[in-house]
Motif scaffolding. Structure first.
Motif, PDB file in Angstrom:
ATOM      1  N   GLN B  58       0.624  -1.241   0.022  1.00  0.00           N
ATOM      2  CA  GLN B  58      -0.011  -0.027   0.129  1.00  0.00           C
ATOM      3  C   GLN B  58       0.917   1.202  -0.148  1.00  0.00           C
ATOM      4  O   GLN B  58       0.563   2.130  -0.648  1.00  0.00           O
ATOM      5  N   TRP B  59       2.178   1.127   0.855  1.00  0.00           N
ATOM      6  CA  TRP B  59       2.861   2.358   0.736  1.00  0.00           C
ATOM      7  C   TRP B  59       3.513   2.545  -0.530  1.00  0.00           C
ATOM      8  O   TRP B  59       3.695   3.530  -1.037  1.00  0.00           O
ATOM      9  N   PHE B  60       3.897   1.523  -1.072  1.00  0.00           N
ATOM     10  CA  PHE B  60       4.437   1.724  -2.475  1.00  0.00           C
ATOM     11  C   PHE B  60       3.476   2.339  -3.433  1.00  0.00           C
ATOM     12  O   PHE B  60       3.822   3.082  -4.458  1.00  0.00           O
ATOM     13  N   SER B  61       2.269   1.952  -3.267  1.00  0.00           N
ATOM     14  CA  SER B  61       1.222   2.222  -4.362  1.00  0.00           C
ATOM     15  C   SER B  61       0.860   3.812  -3.981  1.00  0.00           C
ATOM     16  O   SER B  61       0.693   4.798  -4.828  1.00  0.00           O
ATOM     17  N   LEU B  62       0.999   3.817  -2.705  1.00  0.00           N
ATOM     18  CA  LEU B  62       0.882   5.615  -2.179  1.00  0.00           C
ATOM     19  C   LEU B  62       1.981   6.377  -2.920  1.00  0.00           C
ATOM     20  O   LEU B  62       1.661   7.499  -3.368  1.00  0.00           O
ATOM     21  N   CYS B  63       3.034   5.861  -2.887  1.00  0.00           N
ATOM     22  CA  CYS B  63       4.292   6.483  -3.643  1.00  0.00           C
ATOM     23  C   CYS B  63       4.236   6.801  -5.058  1.00  0.00           C
ATOM     24  O   CYS B  63       4.375   7.804  -5.381  1.00  0.00           O
ATOM     25  N   GLU B  64       3.704   5.561  -5.578  1.00  0.00           N
ATOM     26  CA  GLU B  64       3.497   5.770  -7.021  1.00  0.00           C
ATOM     27  C   GLU B  64       2.484   6.895  -7.460  1.00  0.00           C
ATOM     28  O   GLU B  64       2.523   7.798  -8.182  1.00  0.00           O
ATOM     29  N   HIS B  65       1.265   6.627  -6.594  1.00  0.00           N
ATOM     30  CA  HIS B  65       0.314   7.750  -6.890  1.00  0.00           C
ATOM     31  C   HIS B  65       0.558   9.133  -6.597  1.00  0.00           C
ATOM     32  O   HIS B  65       0.361  10.081  -7.450  1.00  0.00           O
ATOM     33  N   THR B  66       1.281   9.203  -5.568  1.00  0.00           N
ATOM     34  CA  THR B  66       1.883  10.992  -5.176  1.00  0.00           C
ATOM     35  C   THR B  66       2.825  11.305  -6.209  1.00  0.00           C
ATOM     36  O   THR B  66       2.632  12.462  -6.649  1.00  0.00           O
ATOM     37  N   ALA B  67       3.898  10.195  -6.440  1.00  0.00           N
ATOM     38  CA  ALA B  67       4.709  10.758  -7.576  1.00  0.00           C
ATOM     39  C   ALA B  67       4.043  11.272  -9.093  1.00  0.00           C
ATOM     40  O   ALA B  67       4.261  12.197  -9.666  1.00  0.00           O
ATOM     41  N   ASP B  68       3.116  10.367  -9.208  1.00  0.00           N
ATOM     42  CA  ASP B  68       2.193  10.617 -10.562  1.00  0.00           C
ATOM     43  C   ASP B  68       1.468  11.954 -10.475  1.00  0.00           C
ATOM     44  O   ASP B  68       1.285  12.615 -11.542  1.00  0.00           O
ATOM     45  N   THR B  69       0.699  12.278  -9.461  1.00  0.00           N
ATOM     46  CA  THR B  69       0.082  13.279  -8.808  1.00  0.00           C
ATOM     47  C   THR B  69       0.964  14.657  -9.295  1.00  0.00           C
ATOM     48  O   THR B  69       0.665  15.407  -9.895  1.00  0.00           O
TER      49      THR B  69
END
Lengths: 143, 287
Positions: B58-69
């Motif tokens: 979940q943490w990695f997915s959060l990172c990916e989402h934030t980087a993308d945003t």
């Protein structure tokens, strides 16, 4: 961020952009001018484009594409490292940009300027090596 | 306006945003860098993960989402306080943003700038979410080095340049630090005997000798940390005037690596201002 010997050309370009944000407009103007000159008078100045290993048509196409990208997005490219690497260093475009950069540096900066050393640090290898690095790690197409 | 203690986290973020318009773009860059670094160190993070409210994935997915945003909505996040606040400081995303801000506050660049003071006061101390993110082991469970804070070269401090140098040339560090130690010992010995021609005008001779002693002591006591950790490398060898002594030796090292254009370019690019230009390095090359 990776160690220097593991960085791709695009990542190095981003770092160059971060180091010299205030120089980017000058660099872009130079690259744009150089690309336009080749497109407008392809036979008059052939330079040393053969060393890029590209076919002439491909070389001209890339020159045109870079010039147009800079015209359309100059402020974004100058202010955003990702855009800078995407429009000037992705794929074969890096071969064009890296061929024109030394001319820009020699013309606009005193000998042994920081920009010159940054160029040596990031792109000091021959174009052939740069090309090899890119084919080992092929960039994804521009969206 | 509500008192600070009654504000929600997004309200606090929206409150800070318009006060420091010039600080928001570098902060976003930094958060983007954090999100990307976390992803790059996925294996280490996964192995040491101990948070209970999130899984490592979940943490990695959060990172990916934030980087993308940040990558795709950067202009909006810079210009619109509300978008900044409600995109990055609401829900799960806030956990990563607060974590990134915690790392940002630890960077040595302008530690007491008004922006950092406000961030620390408003988000760090006043936010239970942020405190909780520290207390529940986020910082430990995602043990990564804070990403390097890269800015325009002319605005980087010597310590930041030293960190970056270490980061760019990790495999060079063992031979380089060993060379610094050997050369400093030799120079110190010659300085004690009075057999070294000393010409550096900006550091008195006794202070220079003392600095050499400090460099030797630091390397002898922290050799492994210095070669492996970029922050310790910078702190132990480039703090204040020690940097001048070390940089002179680094340029001597370069004489042994003449064919290495990248190393030479990096040394000149980062440290040439600290080098002794009075001619001493050449005379020292015989030590």
């Amino acid at each position: 961020m990776k160690a220097l010997n593991r960085m791709s050309i695009s990542e190095k370009a981003e770092l160059l952009h971060q180091f010299f944000p205030e120089e980017m407009h000058y660099l872009l103007a130079h690259i744009q001018e150089a690309c336009r000159a080749r497109v407008n008078a392809p036979q008059s100045r052939l330079d040393n484009w053969e060393q890029t290993g590209l076919k002439f048509e491909r070389w001209m196409f890339l020159n045109q594409e870079i010039a147009e990208s800079i015209t359309a997005n100059v402020n974004q490219i100058a202010s955003n490292k990702k855009m800078f690497s995407k429009y000037l260093f992705r794929g074969d475009k890096a071969l064009v940009t890296l061929l024109y950069m030394p001319i820009f540096i020699n013309f606009w900066y005193p000998p042994e300027s920081p920009f010159y050393y940054a160029y040596l640090l990031f792109f000091g290898n021959s174009l052939r090596n740069n090309r090899k690095a890119m084919s080992a790690n092929p960039p994804s197409p521009i969206k | 306006m509500k008192p600070l203690k009654n504000m929600t986290l997004p309200e606090k973020a929206a409150f800070i945003h318009p006060l420091f318009p010039d600080e928001i773009p570098p902060l976003l860059e930094y958060l983007h860098e954090v999100a990307t670094s976390v992803k790059e160190m996925a294996d280490i993070i996964r192995a040491t993960w101990n948070r209970h409210d999130l899984t490592a994935d979940q943490w990695f997915s959060l990172c990916e989402h934030t980087a993308d945003t940040i990558e795709h909505r950067k202009a909006e996040l810079i210009s619109d306080a509300s978008a900044f606040a409600f995109t990055l400081f609401q829900g799960e995303t806030a956990k990563l943003s607060l974590y990134g801000i915690g790392l940002y506050l630890d960077t040595r660049r302008h530690p007491n700038s008004p922006f950092k003071v406000i961030l620390r006061t408003v988000l760090h101390r006043a936010s239970p979410d942020f405190q909780a993110s520290l207390d529940d082991g986020t910082q430990n469970s995602t043990t990564i080095k804070p990403p390097l804070l890269i800015t325009a070269l002319k605005r980087m401090t010597t310590l930041e340049k030293a960190e970056l140098f270490h980061h760019l040339f990790p495999t060079e560090m063992e031979p380089l630090v060993a060379f610094i130690l050997r050369t400093a010992e030799k120079q110190y010995e010659n300085a004690q005997k009075g057999t070294i021609p000393y010409t550096r005008p900006d550091i008195p001779f006794d202070q220079w000798r003392w600095l050499l002693g400090r460099v030797i002591q630091n390397i002898e006591q922290h050799y492994h940390e210095i070669t492996r950790d970029r922050e310790i490398f910078a702190f132990r060898l480039f703090k204040n005037l020690m940097a001048n002594v070390v940089v002179d030796i680094l340029f001597l090292y370069l004489e042994t690596r003449k064919e290495d254009t990248k190393l030479r370019a990096a040394l000149i690019l980062f440290f040439v201002d600290l080098k002794d230009h009075s001619g001493k390095p050449e005379s020292n090359s015989n030590v």
